[in-house]
Design an enzyme around this catalytic site. Structure first.
Site, mmCIF file in Angstrom:
data_model
loop_
_atom_site.group_PDB
_atom_site.id
_atom_site.type_symbol
_atom_site.label_atom_id
_atom_site.label_comp_id
_atom_site.label_asym_id
_atom_site.label_seq_id
_atom_site.Cartn_x
_atom_site.Cartn_y
_atom_site.Cartn_z
ATOM 1 N N ALA A 141 0.715 -1.213 -0.010
ATOM 2 C CA ALA A 141 -0.029 -0.059 -0.040
ATOM 3 C C ALA A 141 0.976 1.450 0.064
ATOM 4 C CB ALA A 141 -0.939 0.081 1.434
ATOM 5 N N LYS A 142 2.089 1.278 0.494
ATOM 6 C CA LYS A 142 3.056 2.291 0.410
ATOM 7 C C LYS A 142 2.583 3.479 0.889
ATOM 8 C CE LYS A 142 5.845 0.289 -3.540
ATOM 9 N NZ LYS A 142 5.010 -0.787 -3.951
ATOM 10 N N ARG A 143 1.850 3.175 2.029
ATOM 11 C CA ARG A 143 1.207 4.551 2.799
ATOM 12 C C ARG A 143 2.108 5.340 3.540
ATOM 13 N NH1 ARG A 143 -2.716 3.221 -0.537
ATOM 14 N NH2 ARG A 143 -4.701 2.273 0.521
#
Lengths: 270, 270
Positions: free
Chosen positions: B94-96
């Site tokens: 998700a590379k939040r």
């Protein structure tokens, strides 16, 4: 309509640099909304309807919808803004950042599924991770530059060959990524000197400035540091201070009152 | 179970460093799935069932679900993995990256709503943007370090006081953020020398390595550069080369065959 055209029109027509952030937290909602299946939509809709004539943009934060399985309510909310308050730009605060093929999917999510006019994007993965959003042309792409949180300094304030990393990001955007004129930058209100520095680097590029209100940033310093010569150039975001101004059924009126005060406080310094 | 415990067990029990990335693109699905309302779930489920005994982890990429309004299918998919293939770690790609209060919402999304065992996180906003994920303790937090895409160099390869930015991120993780032993790092297979450098900095911290297969990274160089002394330490991701190995009803068998070959190619160099 092109995001930048809509933003400039909103700055002028609403005489406002205020952006209202939509970060719906059901635990903070007025009691009468408790248990209602569409409470998130209803809460945000009432805030939107009470403040739309006072703002230059709305900024829904997708995490608050995703945590509650409420993507459908976010879709309904953005549809509502477009239908009832046309010309009000919607910035999807998603801070996405991924390789090109994945960024294409996120761009579909933001611009086609949710019908946002702009998205916030993280620059850490570089140019090709930003291009799929830029390719939409009429949509805004707002890159994280100098964020308002304490840890923002961990990387963004590192020295990279005579400038700070956030300055390099500002320069990359101004000199390369903004070729189509649809970029903006996020610069926190907690660092007015750095807002001024970014303004110096990027010319007229719009700045999205979170951090006033609950996070403690100073409005006068933000306006002095960030406005362009014509007294615009900023989207000054306030979320919690407006959303949760009232705790009862009159929450939307309370939100309107704080939004009016915030817009006036900003305008007093332009 | 703690993500690291599950990962180490999967490395050993499946004799595999292969992570299968689940990036479902309906345009590439076999024809018999066209028009089926749960096609994304069904496609991924069949890939999972055909490869689970060959992998150390699955990595669904949330953008591919979000672009198609298919969060419910992602929930069903992760539930399916936990029920049918217990002990197989699920990394939500998700590379939040956001301020603490928002990161808390994203952590709820990843770990409570989607029941992921680990999440990928962008380090650009610094320590307090990562802490809400770390606070879960038993969940894995995999920070972007040196990404596999061309633009990865734009920021990550900048010199920051005698080291590259990606090296600083690796050092921050190893020396500060990994106090509870639940961090990993993303380092692209397209840069074996940098995998070796990260391994040198971080000791035993697991590395998630995208970029073999469709992106062209070299398996032998990746294994030589990244394995720990016991021949583990890596989650080598392949997505498209496995998912779309077959174009017909036998796509899952074709995927299994490529997954077997990829695991064998990795193991030949351990």
């Amino acid at each position: 309509m092109h995001f930048m055209t809509a933003l400039k029109a909103a700055w002028r027509q609403r005489d406002s640099l205020l952006c209202v952030g939509l970060d719906p937290d059901p635990a903070k909602f007025p009691a009468h909304l408790a248990g209602r299946p569409q409470a998130i939509f209803e809460f945000c809709r009432d805030i939107v309807d009470a403040t739309a004539d006072l703002v230059c943009a709305f900024k829904p934060q997708i995490a608050y919808f995703a945590a509650h399985r409420a993507e459908d309510q976010l879709e309904a909310l953005i549809d509502h803004i477009h239908e009832r308050h046309p010309g009000t730009p919607v910035i999807l605060d998603a801070k996405r950042g991924d390789i090109g093929s994945t960024a294409e999917q996120y761009a579909v999510e933001a611009f086609e599924r949710f019908r946002a006019d702009a998205i916030t994007v993280n620059p850490y993965m570089g140019r090709d991770s930003v291009e799929p959003y830029l390719a939409y042309g009429d949509k805004g792409v707002i890159l994280l530059c100098r964020t308002s949180n304490p840890g923002g300094s961990d990387l963004q304030f590192l020295d990279v060959g005579g400038e700070k990393l956030y300055e390099r990001v500002a320069r990359l955007v101004a000199e390369e990524w903004n070729a189509s004129g649809n970029c903006g930058l996020v610069v926190g209100a907690t660092f007015p000197a750095e807002i001024a520095r970014v303004r110096e680097i990027v010319g007229e590029v719009p700045l999205l400035v979170p951090g006033i209100g609950a996070q403690g940033g100073d409005i006068a310093a933000t306006v002095a540091a960030g406005c362009t010569a014509d007294g615009t150039g900023l989207m000054i975001n306030s979320s919690r201070a407006i959303l949760y101004a009232g705790k009862n059924e009159d929450f939307a009126a309370a939100a309107r009152s704080v939004a009016q005060d915030t817009r006036a406080a900003i305008n007093a310094h332009r």
